[in-house]
Design an enzyme around this catalytic site. Structure first.
Site, mmCIF file in Angstrom:
data_model
loop_
_atom_site.group_PDB
_atom_site.id
_atom_site.type_symbol
_atom_site.label_atom_id
_atom_site.label_comp_id
_atom_site.label_asym_id
_atom_site.label_seq_id
_atom_site.Cartn_x
_atom_site.Cartn_y
_atom_site.Cartn_z
ATOM 1 N N HIS A 63 -63.671 33.974 -16.787
ATOM 2 C CA HIS A 63 -64.746 34.690 -17.484
ATOM 3 C C HIS A 63 -65.661 35.440 -16.521
ATOM 4 C CE1 HIS A 63 -67.152 31.006 -16.607
ATOM 5 N NE2 HIS A 63 -68.173 31.838 -16.651
ATOM 6 N N ASP B 163 -59.376 29.012 -17.668
ATOM 7 C CA ASP B 163 -60.542 29.750 -17.189
ATOM 8 C C ASP B 163 -60.530 29.887 -15.666
ATOM 9 O OD1 ASP B 163 -62.933 31.187 -17.434
ATOM 10 O OD2 ASP B 163 -64.136 29.402 -17.043
ATOM 11 N N ASN C 67 -73.351 29.940 -11.245
ATOM 12 C CA ASN C 67 -72.549 28.951 -10.526
ATOM 13 C C ASN C 67 -71.071 29.001 -10.911
ATOM 14 O OD1 ASN C 67 -75.287 26.918 -10.259
ATOM 15 N ND2 ASN C 67 -73.834 26.978 -8.579
ATOM 16 N N SER C 68 -70.735 29.673 -11.987
ATOM 17 C CA SER C 68 -69.349 29.737 -12.433
ATOM 18 C C SER C 68 -68.447 30.207 -11.310
ATOM 19 C CB SER C 68 -69.200 30.705 -13.596
ATOM 20 O OG SER C 68 -69.611 30.123 -14.787
ATOM 21 N N GLY D 19 -43.443 28.955 -30.499
ATOM 22 C CA GLY D 19 -43.182 30.169 -31.268
ATOM 23 C C GLY D 19 -43.757 30.132 -32.660
ATOM 24 N N VAL D 20 -44.851 29.389 -32.849
ATOM 25 C CA VAL D 20 -45.507 29.327 -34.150
ATOM 26 C C VAL D 20 -47.007 29.527 -33.980
ATOM 27 C CG1 VAL D 20 -43.792 27.795 -35.191
ATOM 28 C CG2 VAL D 20 -45.777 26.809 -34.027
#
Length: 379
Positions: A120, A150, A225-226, A281-282
């Site tokens: 992000h 992330d 801080n991410s 695949g669903v």
């Protein structure tokens, strides 16, 4: 815990969207902070580094604590990452935005240095600028990113930067020291150090239909801080700071992605540019996720298949739209995160037993997991 990840804050060249960007959350990314790098950042950083070196030379044994040593070892590897992007204002006009997060230099290879950060932090970037502790700024290039964990890898054209040493997050114990290093609130606070302890291991959070396991710490983690480092007393990076609980009356609940998970993901990003994952695949709904889209789903168990790729793994095994998946390898799957987590325990090529209900009749099929296409969001 009902939670969602809050995207990084932005500094806009206009103030039209400022009020609209303010929101409260239960679980939020520690986030990118407002981009506020001053013109004299390089001079200030160099001066501060010289002063710190002089102070370290005069430290007594009592003052030279594990936190001091950890900060000295890892601090030079922590960078600021400025994400320059373009958004739209209320009148659909393009508006330049800027957010700042953190990153950790972990590898030099040839003429490049590689940095791990949060997805992000770099998501939607038109341009990435990496600010080094020595005051220099380099253009960053995205190597690869993984939304599910992330995580992202960015490289810069300098292959001689200091690199952090990774620890073993499987060896962490509750109560041991934890030191967070990053850029809270922007580059003017670059390289800030906070300390605490490891509060818990393998905290499971359900976020946007994704189930993630994180380290919990009470070391202060703030916007900016991410992507920064969570460090142990030996000066080893044991996690990448990612999220915090932000609610009234809640303090000291920060979360980091365990470094063993990080290592696996960045190895794949470095090799392929993406993370290869198995999928069925669903596309499925449980009652809660169906409600978000305005549907009412009356089932007591399992997850409802509302979309299916005919030539995908489940399609090849005979499942159909409208089936209700009850179990995977004889383990109940009563929510979307349940199913995601159980599939994630396997690798591409594994065969799993899928138990499902079709019109009141319980059936089962052996499904061979295939690699998830990179342009789809199916399980």
């Amino acid at each position: 815990m009902k939670a969602f990840f809050n995207s990084w804050n932005t500094k806009k060249k206009t103030h039209l969207l400022l009020a609209a960007m303010m929101a409260a959350s239960v679980v939020t990314f520690s986030g990118c902070s407002l981009g506020t790098a001053a013109d004299n950042t390089s001079v200030q950083t160099t001066s501060a580094a010289k002063q710190a070196a002089a102070n370290n030379a005069n430290l007594s044994d009592a003052r030279n604590t594990p936190v001091v040593r950890a900060a000295k070892a890892v601090g030079p590897t922590i960078v600021g990452i400025t994400n320059k992007a373009v958004a739209r204002d209320w009148f659909n006009n393009p508006v330049e935005t800027e957010g700042v997060g953190s990153g950790v230099i972990f590898k030099n290879d040839g003429g490049d240095s590689y940095i791990v950060t949060n997805n992000h932090v770099v998501s939607g970037a038109k341009e990435l600028v990496v600010s080094l502790p020595d005051g220099r700024s380099l253009k960053g290039k995205l190597v690869g990113a993984d939304e599910l964990t992330d995580l992202a890898v960015v490289k810069v054209g300098d292959g001689k930067l200091p690199t952090a040493k990774f620890g073993d997050s499987d060896q962490i114990v509750v109560g041991e020291p934890a030191i967070a290093i990053g850029n809270p609130m922007g580059l003017e606070f670059q390289g800030s150090v906070t300390s605490g302890v490891i509060s818990a291991l393998n905290r499971t959070l359900d976020i946007s239909d994704k189930r993630v396991k994180l380290l919990q710490t009470d070391a202060a983690i703030n916007p900016g801080n991410s992507g920064g480092a969570l460090v142990n007393a030996d000066g080893e990076v044991i996690g990448i700071n990612s999220a915090k609980v932000a609610a009234n009356g809640v303090e000291g609940m920060g979360f980091a992605i365990p470094i063993n998970t990080v290592q696996t993901v960045i190895d794949s990003l470095m090799t392929k540019g993406y993370v290869a994952r198995p999928y069925l695949g669903v596309s499925v709904f449980d009652p809660e996720t169906a409600g978000r889209y305005g549907y009412q789903l009356n089932i007591d168990k399992g997850v409802y298949v509302f979309q299916l790729t005919l030539n995908g793994p489940c399609g090849k095994a005979g499942l159909q739209r409208g089936d209700i998946i009850l179990k995977l390898d004889d383990k109940e799957t009563n929510s979307v995160p349940d199913l995601r987590a159980k599939v994630a325990e396997h690798k591409v090529g594994d065969t799993v037993k899928v138990t499902y209900d079709r019109n009141g009749s319980q059936q089962s099929a052996d499904v061979v997991l295939e690699e998830m296409p990179q342009d789809k969001s199916n399980k």
